[in-house]
Design an enzyme around this catalytic site. Sequence first.
Site, PDB file in Angstrom:
ATOM      1  N   ASP A  63      -3.330  60.680  23.063  1.00 22.23           N
ATOM      2  CA  ASP A  63      -2.027  61.527  23.092  1.00 22.23           C
ATOM      3  C   ASP A  63      -2.418  62.810  22.357  1.00 22.23           C
ATOM      4  O   ASP A  63      -3.486  62.807  21.480  1.00 22.23           O
ATOM      5  CB  ASP A  63      -1.120  61.147  22.671  1.00 22.23           C
ATOM      6  N   ASP A 105       6.129  62.755  30.472  1.00 25.95           N
ATOM      7  CA  ASP A 105       6.932  61.927  29.312  1.00 25.95           C
ATOM      8  C   ASP A 105       8.313  61.683  30.391  1.00 25.95           C
ATOM      9  O   ASP A 105       8.740  60.690  29.768  1.00 25.95           O
ATOM     10  CB  ASP A 105       7.099  62.622  28.223  1.00 25.95           C
TER      11      ASP A 105
END
Length: 703
Positions: free
Chosen positions: A433, A498
């Site tokens: 990430d 997301d």
Amino acid sequence: MTQDTTVTVGGGAFALSLRLPPTGMPDIVACGGPPVTENPLADIERSSRVNGMDAAVPAAVLLPVGGLGFFGWPAIAGHRNGRDFLLELSGWRVDRAGSRTTLTARDPVARIALSIVLESFPSGVIAMASRLTNEGDAPYTLDRCASATFLAPAGEAEVISFTGMWGREFQTRRDRLGEGMWVRENRRGRTSHDRVPMIMIAGSGQRFALALGWSGNHLIVIDRIDDGRRLIHLGALFEPGEMILPPGARYDSPVAYAGPDSAAFHAFVRDSLIPWPGGRATPRPVTLNTWEGNYFDHRLDSLKAQATAAAALGIERFVLDDGWFGQRDDDTTSLGDWDVDPRKYPAGLGPLIDHVTGLGLQFGLWLEPEMVNPESRLYRSHPDWALRVDGYAPRPSRSQLVLDLTRPEVADHLFHKIDAILANHAVSSVKWDMNRDLTHVGGRDGTAQTTAQTRALYALIDRVRAAHPTVEIESCASGGGRIDCGVLARTHRVWTSDCTDALERLEIQRGASAFLPPEILGSHVSASPNHQTGRRHTLAFRALVAMAYHMGVELNPLTLTPAETAELAGWIAHHKRLRPLLHAPGAAFHLDPVDGRYAWGAAGADRIVLFVAQGPQMIAEQSLPLTLPPPVAGRGGRWRISAVHPSDPAFVRLSDGQRRLLSGAIAFNLATLDRSGLPLPMLRPESAILLELEPIVRDTANG
């Protein structure tokens, strides 16, 4: 090495044909379409207006430069302390090695050498990159050096690009190309959510796709030249003074890619770009990711129970997301402290991993190596490791600063931490990430270094992959903030967004599918109400929107009712049954949405899988018959609908004929479906169906 004056790269549906002049940049004879092997008209110099140059000047050329009679946007610009700002290359040489062609020339006055590297792939995609070398005895400041130039015809045309934000990535935009320039620049330090380096050009009977393989600052410029045609330039974007080449140094640009269509890019990404362990992709495992089901609340007994429930659902990979390290109870602390939290895992990660793998599941782990929280042991010990510009206070984002990966001690520290985790645990995948844009990107000498930071990231990922070649890596950056052909050359999956809301995912996944094959796009079934939008959706809608891609689950399976558990297990079983077709080379297709209705699927010789989803409520009184794309309809033959999922679709109204069509009682000729279409019933808003179509085989023995 040869002295050819004509060069052709690629073939079939997409080729680039060039002519090498005695001086100046290579002329683009043809771009797109079949190769042009002979064109005597290309050698005829075109005259200019009275106020033009006396001799013919460059026009449609690769990487044009300024100051020599080309008055468009220069793709290369630089100087040596204000001098040597012209660049007139000569003596072009050609070096061929397999599918790769390298063109090289020099300017003896500016003491600059330039190489243009071109490569063709079986998919029909062409790659291009530039390499500029300072052969002088003083530093050379490179202000701009694009990777590639491609040519679009004159006339009416539009550019299709992608914009968005966190949670709404890959929103499709169409701009009509006019008289001036179309410019897209990104300065976020990562690929970005809003300026993705992928575009399509459509016009004058031609359509092709272009992408830049770069995860940092970038630019795309479409420049209309004097005769009406358009040059398309792609490359990295430099900060002022960022790219200074010492004597003997060179700049290697990112690679730019061009191809005829989405299918070519799908094949290229799948077969030539992604570094699959073992050289080929295995079936993409259905994944349970723990983030939305747990956030930072890690309780070992609960996680084990979730893994057990996941295995019963048919899930094949368990990914432990953020919260397992340092004292990470929220997002303000512990980034950089990549040691297992002994409060949550007294015996380390081993007991959880052993339980997961004992169930037959793969185990994956979340990391965010590039970042550091000021509230961390690492930052307290090494505050100088964070990117900063002297005299200016750093500006945290999401309570994070960015580590300077160009410092060897920082890269070594991160590698050893990651290596220790992977070497001592049965980890099959890493969710890598990166949760903020870059600011204050200054090196130790005070100069900007965004490009160097991106390259240092690539070097770190490459180093991890070399040490652990069987571990798959997922690219995540606040969702879809780092999805490009540069990061995909070293990773195996992307987290598309997301936002797991199925309604939002319709447009996000459609946009991403213009360039990326479905099996690398992470798409998860999440809880209702959705954690990002608060919308409530049926489990069927959530599952159907996720099924064609790299399907996963983003919830705590222990919270499901028995009925929900059985239904989700059924959708996962359908996915795994259809996965060989959904992810087969050349099978996937997408249709443009009409009146809020989205359709996509996959086509094989003996089965077509068709997903149809309704986003907002239709405006029309009747839904338009759903046509299939010509490559699918062109298979021909008589077909029927063999299965409909769910068994009780959310139709607004269903006629007797539509009921018979859906039951398989009505056969149809597939060859007509690119024109007449399937007269499907209208779906209620925020619902979906899955249709399975099969051919009707005539029993010749019984007539």
